[in-house]
Design an enzyme around this catalytic site. Structure first.
Site, PDB file in Angstrom:
ATOM      1  N   ARG A  59       0.836  -1.207   0.000  1.00 20.84           N
ATOM      2  CA  ARG A  59       0.000   0.000   0.000  1.00 20.84           C
ATOM      3  C   ARG A  59       0.870   1.256   0.000  1.00 20.84           C
ATOM      4  O   ARG A  59       0.542   2.247  -0.651  1.00 20.84           O
ATOM      5  CB  ARG A  59      -0.948  -0.020   1.195  1.00 20.84           C
ATOM      6  N   GLN A  91      -9.419   9.425   8.243  1.00 23.11           N
ATOM      7  CA  GLN A  91      -9.201   8.026   8.640  1.00 23.11           C
ATOM      8  C   GLN A  91      -8.228   7.367   7.672  1.00 23.11           C
ATOM      9  O   GLN A  91      -7.814   6.237   7.889  1.00 23.11           O
ATOM     10  CB  GLN A  91     -10.522   7.256   8.607  1.00 23.11           C
ATOM     11  N   ASN A  92      -7.905   8.069   6.603  1.00 22.97           N
ATOM     12  CA  ASN A  92      -7.068   7.474   5.562  1.00 22.97           C
ATOM     13  C   ASN A  92      -5.605   7.482   5.965  1.00 22.97           C
ATOM     14  O   ASN A  92      -5.127   8.413   6.601  1.00 22.97           O
ATOM     15  CB  ASN A  92      -7.255   8.228   4.247  1.00 22.97           C
ATOM     16  N   HIS A 109      -5.993   7.400  12.045  1.00 26.25           N
ATOM     17  CA  HIS A 109      -5.680   5.968  11.941  1.00 26.25           C
ATOM     18  C   HIS A 109      -4.250   5.704  11.501  1.00 26.25           C
ATOM     19  O   HIS A 109      -3.931   4.603  11.060  1.00 26.25           O
ATOM     20  CB  HIS A 109      -6.660   5.288  10.966  1.00 26.25           C
ATOM     21  N   CYS A 117       8.052   2.748  16.535  1.00 25.54           N
ATOM     22  CA  CYS A 117       8.783   1.756  17.320  1.00 25.54           C
ATOM     23  C   CYS A 117       7.867   1.210  18.405  1.00 25.54           C
ATOM     24  O   CYS A 117       7.400   1.964  19.266  1.00 25.54           O
ATOM     25  CB  CYS A 117      10.035   2.363  17.945  1.00 25.54           C
ATOM     26  N   ALA A 219     -17.309  12.200  -4.489  1.00 26.93           N
ATOM     27  CA  ALA A 219     -16.620  13.250  -3.735  1.00 26.93           C
ATOM     28  C   ALA A 219     -15.967  14.265  -4.673  1.00 26.93           C
ATOM     29  O   ALA A 219     -15.949  15.466  -4.374  1.00 26.93           O
ATOM     30  CB  ALA A 219     -15.569  12.623  -2.815  1.00 26.93           C
TER      31      ALA A 219
HETATM   32  N1  APR Z   1     -17.094   9.555  -3.507  1.00 27.86           N
HETATM   33  C1  APR Z   1     -17.702   9.558  -2.289  1.00 27.86           C
HETATM   34  N2  APR Z   1     -17.865   8.460  -1.535  1.00 27.86           N
HETATM   35  C2  APR Z   1     -17.401   7.300  -2.030  1.00 27.86           C
HETATM   36  C3  APR Z   1     -16.765   7.212  -3.296  1.00 27.86           C
HETATM   37  C4  APR Z   1     -16.630   8.412  -4.037  1.00 27.86           C
HETATM   38  N3  APR Z   1     -16.036   8.445  -5.225  1.00 27.86           N
HETATM   39  N4  APR Z   1     -16.422   5.910  -3.502  1.00 27.86           N
HETATM   40  C5  APR Z   1     -16.832   5.232  -2.430  1.00 27.86           C
HETATM   41  N5  APR Z   1     -17.422   6.052  -1.540  1.00 27.86           N
HETATM   42  C6  APR Z   1     -18.005   5.727  -0.233  1.00 27.86           C
HETATM   43  C7  APR Z   1     -18.630   4.351  -0.146  1.00 27.86           C
HETATM   44  O1  APR Z   1     -19.986   4.420  -0.545  1.00 27.86           O
HETATM   45  C8  APR Z   1     -18.474   4.038   1.341  1.00 27.86           C
HETATM   46  O2  APR Z   1     -19.618   4.492   2.082  1.00 27.86           O
HETATM   47  O3  APR Z   1     -16.943   5.737   0.698  1.00 27.86           O
HETATM   48  C9  APR Z   1     -17.248   4.846   1.762  1.00 27.86           C
HETATM   49  C10 APR Z   1     -16.013   4.019   2.043  1.00 27.86           C
HETATM   50  O4  APR Z   1     -16.247   3.188   3.148  1.00 27.86           O
HETATM   51  P1  APR Z   1     -15.148   2.202   3.720  1.00 27.86           P
HETATM   52  O5  APR Z   1     -14.549   1.407   2.614  1.00 27.86           O
HETATM   53  O6  APR Z   1     -15.781   1.471   4.833  1.00 27.86           O
HETATM   54  O7  APR Z   1     -13.984   3.179   4.244  1.00 27.86           O
HETATM   55  P2  APR Z   1     -13.895   3.992   5.600  1.00 27.86           P
HETATM   56  O8  APR Z   1     -15.238   4.441   6.046  1.00 27.86           O
HETATM   57  O9  APR Z   1     -12.848   5.027   5.407  1.00 27.86           O
HETATM   58  O10 APR Z   1     -13.344   2.900   6.605  1.00 27.86           O
HETATM   59  C11 APR Z   1     -13.112   3.284   7.942  1.00 27.86           C
HETATM   60  O11 APR Z   1     -12.159   1.157   8.452  1.00 27.86           O
HETATM   61  O12 APR Z   1     -10.823  -0.578   7.655  1.00 27.86           O
HETATM   62  C12 APR Z   1     -10.883   0.509   8.506  1.00 27.86           C
HETATM   63  O13 APR Z   1      -9.158   1.794   9.408  1.00 27.86           O
HETATM   64  C13 APR Z   1      -9.842   1.540   8.202  1.00 27.86           C
HETATM   65  O14 APR Z   1      -9.967   3.942   8.149  1.00 27.86           O
HETATM   66  C14 APR Z   1     -10.630   2.743   7.783  1.00 27.86           C
HETATM   67  C15 APR Z   1     -11.937   2.552   8.502  1.00 27.86           C
END
Ligand code: APR
Length: 234
Positions: A59, A91-92, A109, A117, A219
């Protein structure tokens, strides 16, 4: 809108999707047959450090092939031009907000481009692969790990986030499924303190019902529109 001074923005994987980084819970959310939740745990790190380090090495390396999109750019513009308080909580673990130019932000996160460490908690910028057993330059322990908050670990900077939420006039959630706490609860904290709440997401999230307004779409479209309107009305 004229009453808004202090803004807190939460971003999730959806804001980086249009840059080509897979979200967690979408169709590309599996990695070599593992659910992300299986790879990102302290237990996985203890039992199979090669697997966990490799996951993050790949990643980290993939960051070289992506660039910020219009949504990151718009938030960076807001960061430059907004005269009130602003905190972008992501969270990214990618670095696309910073590369777009945002500065008033934090990674709750963790970050791919950082190593931690496990022995002395020192952090160091890290751009290469990180083999298990890499030595810490500060204490010498062979204990460097990805600087990532695993499931079951405490997210970073919670006191800063809680304070910002308590002062927020507007809370905006962008591209997150609302599946993971404590971030999923920020909307309720912000509401409790009297903030307006806005969700910008591709589809309804687990927390959509808690927002005073929900806009559905990409987005890369919704965020620049929202930032433009906010700065024009301010
Ligand atoms: N524009 C807007 N929203 C979008 C787009 C886009 N182009 N593509 C996808 N999404 C939305 C999806 O519909 C979904 O609701 O983004 C969201 C992504 O959700 P997740 O994959 O669950 O990601 P996230 O919410 O950041 O996860 C939270 O979970 O695995 C852990 O620690 C990790 O930070 C992460 C946390």
């Amino acid at each position: 809108m004229q009453d808004i001074q202090n803004i807190v923005i939460l971003t999730g994987a959806g804001i980086s999707a249009e840059s080509g980084i897979a979200t967690f819970r979408g169709p590309g959310g599996l990695w070599e047959g593992h659910r992300v939740e299986e790879v990102c745990t302290p237990e996985a790190l203890a039992h199979d450090p090669d697997l966990v380090h490799r996951f993050y090495d790949l990643r980290r390396a993939a960051l070289a092939n992506v660039v910020p999109n219009a949504a990151h750019d718009a938030l960076a513009r807001l960061d430059r031009e907004w005269s009130g308080e602003l905190l972008i909580v992501t969270q990214n673990v990618d670095d696309l907000h910073e590369r777009a130019g945002a500065t008033r932000m934090l990674h709750m996160h963790g970050e791919l481009n950082s190593a931690l460490c496990a022995a002395c908690d020192t952090r160091v910028a890290w751009r290469e692969s990180l083999p298990p057993g890499s030595a810490c330059a500060t204490c010498g322990a062979e204990a460097l790990r990805p600087d990532i908050v695993f499931f079951g670990e405490m997210p970073y900077r919670m006191e800063v986030i809680e304070r910002a939420l308590s002062r927020a006039d507007l809370f905006v959630s962008i591209g997150t499924s609302g599946a993971v706490y404590p971030a999923a609860g920020f909307v309720q904290t912000a509401r409790y303190h009297g903030a307006q709440t806005l969700e910008l997401n591709l589809e309804p999230s687990a927390g959509s019902v808690y927002f005073s307004e929900v806009r559905l779409g990409a987005a890369g479209v919704l965020v620049p529109e929202w930032v433009e309107a906010l700065l024009t009305q301010a």
